[in-house]
Design a protein around this motif. Structure first.
Motif, PDB file in Angstrom:
ATOM      1  N   HIS A  26       0.704  -1.159  -0.015  1.00 25.85           N
ATOM      2  CA  HIS A  26      -0.003  -0.029   0.474  1.00 25.85           C
ATOM      3  C   HIS A  26       0.911   1.189   0.164  1.00 25.85           C
ATOM      4  CE1 HIS A  26      -3.731  -2.138   0.695  1.00 25.85           C
ATOM      5  NE2 HIS A  26      -2.939  -3.223   1.390  1.00 25.85           N
ATOM      6  N   PHE A  27       2.488   1.314  -0.714  1.00 26.22           N
ATOM      7  CA  PHE A  27       1.939   2.163  -0.532  1.00 26.22           C
ATOM      8  C   PHE A  27       2.869   2.782  -1.716  1.00 26.22           C
ATOM      9  CE2 PHE A  27       5.223   0.825   2.911  1.00 26.22           C
ATOM     10  CZ  PHE A  27       5.061   1.258   3.357  1.00 26.22           C
ATOM     11  N   ASN A  28       2.820   4.182  -1.963  1.00 26.31           N
ATOM     12  CA  ASN A  28       2.737   4.689  -4.329  1.00 26.31           C
ATOM     13  C   ASN A  28       4.223   4.897  -3.880  1.00 26.31           C
ATOM     14  OD1 ASN A  28      -0.039   5.075  -3.571  1.00 26.31           O
ATOM     15  ND2 ASN A  28       0.107   6.989  -2.526  1.00 26.31           N
ATOM     16  N   VAL A  29       4.405   4.083  -5.594  1.00 23.75           N
ATOM     17  CA  VAL A  29       5.745   4.103  -5.310  1.00 23.75           C
ATOM     18  C   VAL A  29       5.895   4.127  -7.119  1.00 23.75           C
ATOM     19  CG1 VAL A  29       7.728   2.304  -6.407  1.00 23.75           C
ATOM     20  CG2 VAL A  29       5.928   1.581  -4.368  1.00 23.75           C
ATOM     21  N   THR A  70      -0.545   1.581  -8.458  1.00 21.25           N
ATOM     22  CA  THR A  70      -0.484   2.241  -7.631  1.00 21.25           C
ATOM     23  C   THR A  70       1.652   2.728  -7.900  1.00 21.25           C
ATOM     24  OG1 THR A  70       0.384   0.291  -6.128  1.00 21.25           O
ATOM     25  CG2 THR A  70      -1.800   1.761  -5.902  1.00 21.25           C
ATOM     26  N   LEU A  71       1.773   1.325  -9.028  1.00 21.29           N
ATOM     27  CA  LEU A  71       3.616   2.097  -9.555  1.00 21.29           C
ATOM     28  C   LEU A  71       3.751   2.859 -10.735  1.00 21.29           C
ATOM     29  CD1 LEU A  71       6.511   0.407  -9.228  1.00 21.29           C
ATOM     30  CD2 LEU A  71       5.825  -1.313 -10.998  1.00 21.29           C
ATOM     31  N   HIS A  72       4.748   3.364 -10.642  1.00 23.56           N
ATOM     32  CA  HIS A  72       4.531   4.569 -11.581  1.00 23.56           C
ATOM     33  C   HIS A  72       6.238   4.219 -11.889  1.00 23.56           C
ATOM     34  CE1 HIS A  72       1.029   6.113 -10.669  1.00 23.56           C
ATOM     35  NE2 HIS A  72       0.774   5.966  -9.539  1.00 23.56           N
ATOM     36  N   THR A  73       6.628   4.553 -13.280  1.00 21.93           N
ATOM     37  CA  THR A  73       8.010   4.586 -13.882  1.00 21.93           C
ATOM     38  C   THR A  73       8.163   6.092 -14.530  1.00 21.93           C
ATOM     39  OG1 THR A  73       7.491   3.786 -15.899  1.00 21.93           O
ATOM     40  CG2 THR A  73       8.055   2.151 -14.347  1.00 21.93           C
TER      41      THR A  73
END
Length: 294
Positions: A26-29, A70-73
């Motif tokens: 549940h972290f924004n990464v 919730t995973l961004h690059t």
């Protein structure tokens, strides 16, 4: 301090594993790498590893979809770390590379952000000295494969503030990991003990005391190790093992850490283990057979 936004620098094996675990809990990464293709491969790996977790009943399909959402690059460090409360560097195990990254992070990350390194051997104190916030620099040494292994070696540098250590311990616990706090000396604990064992196994092969399979079998059956030291070296990467041994040798000035000439020659020849397809064993894609290469 409630940290929810995490930036991970480096999309390789460790970086994508760290990003995966933070997104799972549940972290924004934001995953950052200079190579767009490496980022694409990392997301694909995270998706495949999540599928494996779903098939084993470890997570639900909904959780997998949330991990990916919730995973961004990004290839732009400034954008990637702009809102981060914790930045974890997982670049190659090279001191010069890490010092350059931390100098940049000090300029780009929010002043309150904690800056962590996933280094397995390089001095946290030396890394922290590249910044103007050494009290906010710490080591978070995850084990490979990150989604599976429970340990996080938390390394205090000379100036690391107690509240930073407390925060990193709390975050590690949120990830369902077991944090172990150690102090900043070459190799910390994990590799200070592991690498001399691997090096001694290589010496035993070099001196023809026993063969590859025999050495690994003795340690698996006699010492209850899940993987023999030569197979483990292949899994870690022989170049990484050599780099860590050099850090130990330089840091302590003790000849007992000198890497075996066989290990040096294998790395020079490009025989790096699993990632190159050959080390102490040969590796064929899709096959789990262990075939000694020496």
């Amino acid at each position: 301090m409630m940290i929810k936004n995490i930036a991970v620098i480096g999309a390789g094996t460790m970086g994508n594993g760290i990003a995966h675990v933070f997104a799972q809990y549940h972290f924004n990464v934001t995953l950052i790498d200079t190579n767009e293709a490496a980022l694409g491969k990392a997301v694909q790996t995270i998706s495949q590893n999540s599928d494996r977790q779903v098939s084993k009943g470890m997570i639900t399909q909904a959780t997998k979809e949330r991990i990916l959402s919730t995973l961004h690059t990004t290839t732009v460090m400034e954008a990637g770390v702009a809102n981060a409360g914790l930045v974890i560097e997982a670049a190659t195990e090279n001191k010069a590379v890490k010092l350059k990254i931390f100098t940049q992070l000090d300029e780009l990350a929010p002043p309150a952000a904690i800056l962590a390194s996933n280094t397995s051997s390089i001095s946290i104190t030396a890394i922290a000295a590249a910044t103007k916030r050494p009290e906010k620099v710490i080591g978070m040494h995850f084990m490979n494969p990150v989604p599976v292994m429970k340990l996080v070696e938390v390394i205090n540098g000379y100036a690391t503030a107690q509240e930073v250590t407390n925060e990193v311990v709390a975050i590690s616990t949120q990830l369902q990991k077991i944090p172990c706090i150690v102090n900043d000396y070459p190799g910390f604990i994990a590799n200070r003990i592991l690498m001399p064992m691997i090096n001694e196994a290589v010496y035993s092969l070099y001196e023809r005391v026993a063969g590859v399979e025999e050495i690994d079998t003795v340690m698996k059956l006699g010492m209850a190790h899940p993987m023999g030291p030569l197979q483990l070296a292949d899994f870690i990467g022989l170049d990484v093992c050599l780099s860590i041994l050099k850090v130990l040798q330089e840091g302590f000035g003790n000849p007992k850490y000198a890497p075996c000439p066989l290990l040096v020659n294998m790395v020079a020849a490009g025989k790096l283990g699993v990632k190159s397809g050959e080390g102490f064993y040969r590796y064929t894609p899709g096959s789990k057979d262990l075939i000694p290469a020496l």
